[in-house]
Design an enzyme around this catalytic site. Sequence first.
Site, PDB file in Angstrom:
ATOM      1  CB  CYS A  76       6.615  -1.951  -8.914  1.00 20.87           C
ATOM      2  SG  CYS A  76       6.728  -0.398  -9.834  1.00 20.87           S
ATOM      3  CD  GLU A 112       9.113  -3.208  -6.143  1.00 17.21           C
ATOM      4  OE1 GLU A 112       9.825  -2.190  -6.220  1.00 17.21           O
ATOM      5  OE2 GLU A 112       8.022  -3.299  -6.724  1.00 17.21           O
TER       6      GLU A 112
END
Length: 594
Positions: free
Chosen positions: A298, A300
């Site tokens: 994702c 992050e």
Amino acid sequence: MQKDWVEGNDLGWKPAKAQRSAKEMYTRIYNLKFSPPGRGLWAMGSPLTEKKQLFATLNNCAFVSTEDIENVGAKPFTFLMDASMLGIGVGFDTKGAGKVTVKGPSSEPAEFYTIPDSREGWVDSTRMLIESYLSGTKPLEFDYSEIRPAGRPIKNFGGVSSGPAALQNLHAAVRDVLEKEVGRPISTTCIVDIMNHIGVCVVSGNVRRTAEIAFGEADDDEYVDLKNYEKNPHRGAYGWTSNNSVFAKVGMDYGSVCERVQQNGEPGFAWLGNMRNYGRMNGRVDDRDRRAMGGNPCLEQTLEPFEMCCLVETFPARHDTKEDFLRTLKFAYLYAKTVTLGRTHWPETNRVMLRNRRIGCSMSGIAQFITAKGLDELKGWCNDGYETIQSYDRIYSEWLAIPRSIKTTSIKPSGTVSLLAGATPGMHYPISRFYLRRVRLPNTSDLLAPLRAAGYHTEPCVGLEDSTSVVEFPIDVGEGIRKANEVSMWEQLHLAAFLQREWSDNQVSCTVSFHADTEGPQIKHALDYFQYMLKGISFLPHFTSGYKQLPYEEVTEDQFKAAKLGLGELSFQQMRTKTDAVPERFCDGDKCTM
């Protein structure tokens, strides 16, 4: 884990102080002011960690590079498979393309190998198969007879066996992919295809959940078109297992890649230079992550090859005061830092994690916080919160006699954990104030009876009527909050940049929803501005779905009230066994399979 570390290194454990800290941590988790990741709730303190010492299971994400494939051979593929089978999301790159020639198996008689009924056996057989093609060793014939049949319990990991079929299909797919490459340098497509086929194998049978992200070069048309199923229709059967992003460079021409983005939202963008050079993107270049080569699915987390990371989630909107939030950060930080004390079974991973001690303290419910308290208040909480975490890192790293964490904060997209807390996921706005959340469960699940008794609507899952049921939960995210399709593409980009500057020294996971007709053509221009403010970003066009039983469906207030009216008390006291939910169809997190 803390106690074992402190006592094992004769650092001086204080039981009474530790007990007080544990009680306050428990209270803050119970009141959903913060939460460990779902995998922490599942594995921490279980036989997986206490008996098998599989501390890797406590980590959310990892990254592996193929750049050194000529020296490490199948290692990147088997690391991804092994980590994925533990439920860890893994990123990988295509830098190994062209660096080794696929020789194909030798003409010697085949070597027979009986695959043990274990995770290690599955991984090792796949390693042997790939190595036979890369190194030209003996061809292989596998005996799958020792693998337990489908439906048998998996004692330590939980769930049930998918049987040998998934592994047999993987081996057949890997042979097919590599056979086409014999005599040629390994291609970008070959690398991604093998990784994606591994992903299919891992999630088969609804036993495990994992995620992948592929990173490729922005000027590699072969890579950028991998998700173009008109050009590569055969990849539709397995290409969905990874999100695909390009390594973007500040100053590049974004036009060509953005044409693909407008069609289906991929690829995303990762500015590796920004990831290496900056903590928070506040203008201060610190070059602390110069060894970084990618990120997690994702995006992050900035990560080095073979590095893993634990993410922990806080919910600022569930705090009345900033002081209470700063107190919560102590325990959120301590949970994540403690996970870095656990050794893994990969020497390469231990080497980088012992040095970096990277963690990710995240926030969810940001849209709710802005709605209630405003953006300027959020800025103050972010800055004071960041400095608070750095202070705790100085104190507790010294206490534990370990290095300070290379980076400490991020914004994850979230999913199940934010739903548990009634928070909007990460920085994203909700589909609606009122919506139905649908969860799929096996028809054999012990959860179904108490849910039906409490009045929750259940119905057969379309297409899986004989095996799966769908349960509907009416959700209200709070008054005054805007819907996702009311927040412009430009505002979402500004919010991501704000959080990257004020909070996150790792990254902000943001999938920007855009209106294809009006905002799609503006993406390349937006990136010209935001390339100086972000480390990563992805896009997804708004769509109107004709699918039945979507995981999230907007409803009116009247429909919400009607769905909630007949609900009674929910009790699980009569449950006999632990039941796993069935992975979602169509959407997972902030990505959708169309």
